[in-house]
Design an enzyme around this catalytic site. Structure first.
Site, mmCIF file in Angstrom:
data_model
loop_
_atom_site.group_PDB
_atom_site.id
_atom_site.type_symbol
_atom_site.label_atom_id
_atom_site.label_comp_id
_atom_site.label_asym_id
_atom_site.label_seq_id
_atom_site.Cartn_x
_atom_site.Cartn_y
_atom_site.Cartn_z
ATOM 1 N N ASP A 303 0.729 -1.075 0.114
ATOM 2 C CA ASP A 303 0.002 0.038 0.200
ATOM 3 C C ASP A 303 0.973 1.073 0.081
ATOM 4 O O ASP A 303 2.098 1.155 0.138
ATOM 5 C CB ASP A 303 -0.934 0.083 1.177
ATOM 6 C CG ASP A 303 -2.299 0.808 1.139
ATOM 7 O OD1 ASP A 303 -2.130 1.839 0.006
ATOM 8 O OD2 ASP A 303 -3.198 0.821 1.564
HETATM 9 C C1 NOJ Z 1 -3.843 3.918 0.066
HETATM 10 C C2 NOJ Z 1 -5.322 3.070 0.339
HETATM 11 O O1 NOJ Z 1 -5.376 2.445 1.459
HETATM 12 C C3 NOJ Z 1 -5.349 2.140 -0.840
HETATM 13 O O2 NOJ Z 1 -6.653 1.404 -0.636
HETATM 14 C C4 NOJ Z 1 -5.064 2.731 -2.147
HETATM 15 O O3 NOJ Z 1 -5.382 1.662 -3.083
HETATM 16 C C5 NOJ Z 1 -3.929 3.329 -2.347
HETATM 17 N N1 NOJ Z 1 -3.758 4.435 -1.140
HETATM 18 C C6 NOJ Z 1 -3.648 4.119 -3.592
HETATM 19 O O4 NOJ Z 1 -4.575 5.019 -3.980
#
Ligand code: NOJ
Length: 649
Positions: A303
């Site tokens: 993430d």
């Molecule tokens: C953080 C989020 O937790 C995740 O769900 C997302 O896909 C990513 N950012 C990218 O935007």
């Protein structure tokens, strides 16, 4: 000028290189490879790995955010953009996120395939969570349909639109089981049940990926956030998770397993720690379970900065250590931090990471790019994008999904559906009644407020022309002002029926938007009470991203519809149900507590030795019934029916 010389040289080089690879493919491996696309692909990957430097390989394991509108300052934007484009050209980036639209994505892709040394296409990922431009209900809403086939259709439409706009990969489905509605991301998941969550996870994977990833209208899916992110203590986003292995396996892992079994191409490692080890550095979950037990052969992306966040977790001593720990645990690609490309080369030189392990990770990434057909068809057609986004056919799927997502919570004396002939005037009241932005929900991708049909518009369109439909806001969603009450009450008094639309704005749920109470925000409950006091029959429509503890409303208002944030077809879907054109069929995928103090409250809790009862020494609160306000699975319809003669098999 510089650019065009470089591009020409790049194209020439690319042609030579492709000629070489094609030639070697044609003559070198063998006839079997030519006949078998799988071995042809692995041969092409082998050939690429032979000619790539370690630095270029690490570029393939790096995902960088890059959107056209990232920076409003034209000067810094230009510099940043120039750096970003140069990084693509130099092969320091293999994947991007945040790049949208055929024109822009083609521009980036052109640099990758014609100006970079090996011409490896980028894989462009985005958060296509509940629709791309045609926005569907938030995922918790869709889950209320309990209809995996319809959810698969919705994901299919999202994939068709996203792929037409140059997105190859969605960071969805979000399959985190959640037993704590304070957590803002409850809106993004399928609720509290591992079984329902698994069925929906698999449906979404099928919808995004289709039967053939190389088709031009399919995209790669990414089951996230691996794992147990929904178990955050106190429902506070990013918080610590401390659970038994049994709970991990029985509650949080099943939807991931279902995604893997449905063929999901990627997984995302989560922000949280699990029992002391961050999920993005967790060998047990990423290797022992995912690779060894489940035989997952796709790739894992971290993430956003979850690799470097392991330093703040106290798990890694610095960037270099974070890179080694994340990579060693099984994270193949790093999202938006750059420790891999900065430090793994050195780790290889010092023998701490093997180049063979890097090759395996790169192989997985390249395989996805081949499977998506990006080497053969890197660009998208802007005309097709224009034709497909938010087209009538897609809106029809969104309307069907939205009406199936509505849950009828109360319908005293069968006040619903509204009968046209009896009602001559309808007051549509509330801060969300004519909102164009809020129905888009927490993760609206490139959705636009102007695409939204509001509740007021839906009712106006559906009501007979002789019926007066008037509107008053009454109050804001979270403001403390009661200044609009008088107008709203007056309007109610002049009307035969009130449709009162209250709840949460779209930015009250989702990432980093946890709440400490589940009450209606601001003075909305007072507005409900003021309108109810007029004695005019009132129907409350809830628009929200999480379960709400609407005890007073539930006890006093005769009819309640849970409409969540329903997407672009919100107003049509609500009107379909209010006027009885659609018989509500949604059921809650998550428990509605009476009060925050009951959390965690979920249907499949284990028995205690002292089940709650009126007796003193039992498992209960002394100041609240132990039952929820509305249980998991609850939802009425306009039909009445009874279950009978049931047997257990
Ligand atoms: C953080 C989020 O937790 C995740 O769900 C997302 O896909 C990513 N950012 C990218 O935007």
């Amino acid at each position: 000028m510089r650019l065009s010389v470089r591009s020409v040289l790049g194209i020439t080089w690319l042609r030579l290189w492709f000629g070489f690879v094609c030639l070697s493919v044609a003559v070198v491996p063998d006839r079997a490879a030519a006949a078998d696309p799988g071995s042809l692909m692995s041969h092409r990957i082998d050939e690429l790995l032979k000619v790539m430097t370690l630095e270029e390989k690490l570029g393939q394991l790096t995902q960088q955010a890059g959107s056209e509108v990232q920076d409003d300052n034209p000067v810094t934007k230009e510099t940043k953009e120039a750096d970003f484009l140069e990084a693509i050209r130099a092969g320091r980036i293999g994947a991007c996120l945040g790049a949208h639209g055929a024109a822009y994505t083609n521009r980036l892709q052109k640099i990758a395939v014609t100006e970079s040394k090996h011409g490896i296409p980028l894989i462009l990922g985005n958060d296509v969570i509940h629709g791309y431009r045609t926005i569907f209900p938030i995922n918790l809403g869709e889950a209320s349909s309990w209809n995996p086939e319809q959810i698969e259709r919705a994901s299919r439409v999202a994939a068709i639109e996203a792929s037409a706009a140059g997105t190859h990969w969605t960071f969805a489905p979000m399959v985190d089981v959640c037993r704590d509605p304070r957590w803002g991301r409850v809106a993004e998941g399928a609720g509290e049940d591992p079984y329902l969550g698994s069925a929906i996870a698999a449906a979404r994977v099928r919808g995004f990926q289709g039967h053939d990833l190389s088709a031009r209208d399919t995209i790669l899916a990414c089951a996230k956030h691996f794992v147990a992110y929904g178990g955050a203590e106190g429902g506070r986003d990013y918080n610590t998770v401390d659970i038994s292995e049994r709970t991990l396996r029985e509650v949080y892992l099943p939807p991931f397993r279902a995604s893997v079994e449905a063929g999901v191409g990627t997984l995302m490692s989560a922000f949280n720690e699990i029992n002391g080890i961050p999920a993005s550095g967790n060998r047990f979950t990423l290797k022992d379970i995912l690779r060894v037990e489940w035989k997952f052969d796709g790739f894992v992306v971290s993430d956003w900065t979850s690799v470097t966040e392991m330093i703040a977790h106290g798990f890694a001593s610095g960037d270099a250590d974070a890179a080694e720990k994340a990579f060693g645990a099984g994270v193949d690609m790093e999202m938006s931090s750059f420790t891999y490309r900065t430090h793994l080369g050195e780790a290889v030189a010092r023998g701490r990471v093997s180049e063979q392990a890097i090759d395996e990770a790169v192989r997985r990434v390249l395989k996805a790019k081949f499977q998506l057909g990006l080497f053969d068809r890197p660009f998208v057609d802007a005309e097709r994008e224009k034709r497909l986004l938010v087209c009538d056919e897609h809106r029809a799927v969104a309307r069907e999904m939205a009406r199936q997502s509505i849950v009828l919570l109360k319908n005293e004396n069968r006040i619903l559906p509204l009968s046209d002939s009896e009602k001559k005037s309808i007051a549509v009241i509330g801060p969300l009644a004519n909102s164009r932005k809020d129905p888009l929900g927490t993760w609206a991708s490139v959705g636009k407020p102007e695409d939204v049909v509001t509740v007021l518009e839906g009712i106006r369109e559906r009501a007979e022309s002789a019926v007066l439909v008037n509107h008053a806001e009454g109050c804001g969603v979270s403001s403390a002002s009661r200044d609009g009450f008088e107008e709203a009450v007056e309007l109610a008094k002049q009307s035969d029926v009130v449709i009162l639309v209250v709840g949460e704005s779209e930015d009250m749920s989702g990432e980093a938007h946890s709440r400490s109470t589940l009450d209606l925000p601001g003075v909305q409950r007072d507005l409900v009470q003021a309108i109810h006091a007029t004695g005019v029959p009132t129907i409350v429509v809830l628009m929200n991203g999480r379960p709400l503890s609407i005890n007073w409303t539930a006890a006093n208002v005769p009819a309640i519809l849970e409409a969540w944030h329903l997407g672009v077809e919100c107003g049509h879907a609500v009107a379909d149900v209010l006027f009885g054109d659609f018989n509500p069929s949604g059921k809650l995928p998550v428990t509605f507590p009476r009060r925050v103090g009951q959390i965690p409250i979920y249907y499949n809790h284990k028995n205690t030795g002292r089940p709650p009862s009126d007796e003193r020494w039992t498992s209960k609160y002394i100041d609240l019934p132990s039952t929820p306000l509305y249980p998991f699975g609850y939802g009425l319809s306009y039909t009445t029916f009874e279950y009978g003669n049931m047997n257990i098999e």
